[in-house]
Design an enzyme around this catalytic site. Structure first.
Site: not given
Ligand code: EPU
Length: 339
Positions: A164, A239, A335
């Protein structure tokens, strides 16, 4: 060029749907219009160049000029049997570009389906999802230097992409306007990235063992639609925070207190923690404070339930940051850019 002289509502130009006004609003539709506009406004301080509005939070009326970069079009630069190099103007909608690639059989961007925003802003934060980042398909971009008015091409190394992050958020912040992004995509032997757990699950559910670009794109669309709010229905900018990176030592201390903490090692001494997990643990998931809220299916996303002001959303973000810092001693950084 389309000039609206005063009190222009930006509600339809930011995905949070915040109803602020700008003194002036100009839409730039060609590079010539940009090169005509820039020298005439060289000494203007309050100019903000806006793309798809998917990564900004307007906290108040904008006292100045909003320049909406809306340059459309794309062209093939080079093509072989295996690869294609394609140059896309910055005002093209990101997801429409992804669909064009998927439908044309060009591989590389399918995991980045349904990300809001425009092509021209994708390099700024090196957009990424489901195991793929913009840098993986990036060849170069063409920028116009706001001061010298000269165009130049920046390659992968020049852009210094990171999670990012890029040169456009650091040394080159505010220096350039990105007018085109050049992508390098595959025409065959696509390197599909289905390692992200949820993609595999969706493909398995559908009994797909040898997925096409379209299958992967559809799986990503399904996952996003289940987890993330559609900005056309409920204002948000994806995000809101970046996932924080902590040292191994800090992580070990956290894990001793919270044994279920999810994590992704990124180097020997660096560990990334999902901010969504931290926010959920802190009790914010699905919470609503007036019209500002935290999404009920992905706590990393702040939402505008209707008439929230940018300031209300920012105050909520601050409250979340403070709680995370108090409970976990971890700093989470937005972000989204506050304007
Ligand atoms: N989780 C929770 N609660 C929540 C959300 C997430 O416990 O409400 C935990 C879970 O353990 C889950 C883990 O976080 O397994 C990862 O969640 P997720 O796969 O949704 O990914 P993220 O790390 O929360 C990132 C990106 C997203 C992208 C997803 C998938 C960032 C800041 N965000 O989210 O990007 O879609 O991975 O690759 O790195 C964006 O930038 O707008 C965006 C949506």
């Amino acid at each position: 060029m389309n000039t609206i002289s005063s009190n222009f509502s930006l509600k339809n130009y930011n995905t949070f749907n915040i109803d602020v006004k700008s003194d002036k609003f100009i839409s730039i539709n060609t590079e010539d219009q940009l090169l005509d506009f820039l020298p005439k406004n060289k000494d203007e301080d309050n100019i903000f160049f806006l793309g798809g509005g998917s990564n900004v939070l307007f906290s108040k009326d904008y006292k100045g000029t909003i320049v909406h970069i809306s340059i459309k079009g794309k062209k093939i630069i080079e093509e072989s049997n295996d690869n294609i190099i394609i140059e896309v103007n910055s005002g093209e909608n990101w997801h429409e570009f992804v669909l064009f690639c998927v439908n044309s059989g060009y591989g590389g961007v399918e995991n980045l389906s349904l990300i809001p925003g425009n092509v021209g802003t994708s390099p700024i934060q090196n957009i990424g999802a489901y195991g793929v980042e913009l840098k993986d398909v990036f060849d170069s971009c063409i920028v116009v230097d706001k001061l010298s008015l000269k165009s130049k091409q920046l390659n992968l190394t020049d852009c210094r992409f990171d999670y990012r992050d890029s040169i456009f958020k650091n040394e080159a912040k505010g220096k350039y306007i990105i007018t085109e992004v050049v992508f390098k995509l595959t025409k065959k032997n696509h390197e599909l990235n289905t390692s992200y757990g949820a993609i595999n699950t969706v493909l398995l559910e559908k009994g797909i063992t040898n997925p096409s670009l379209k299958d992967v794109s559809n799986a990503v669309i399904k996952i996003r639609q289940e987890k993330l709010p559609d900005p056309n229905v409920i204002g948000n900018s994806g995000s809101f925070f970046k996932n924080p990176v902590v040292s191994k030592q800090e992580f070990d201390m956290l894990q001793a207190r919270f044994e279920d903490i999810p994590f992704y090692p990124i180097s020997e001494n660096e560990i990334k923690i999902p901010a969504g997990w931290l926010i959920e643990q802190a009790g914010f998931k699905g919470k609503r404070f007036g019209d500002a809220g935290v999404h009920d299916r992905q706590a990393l996303v702040l939402v505008n339930h209707g008439n929230a002001t940018g300031e209300e959303i920012w105050l909520l973000a601050k409250k979340i940051q403070q709680e995370i810092s108090r409970i976990f001693q971890v700093t989470i950084e937005p972000e989204v850019n506050l304007i």
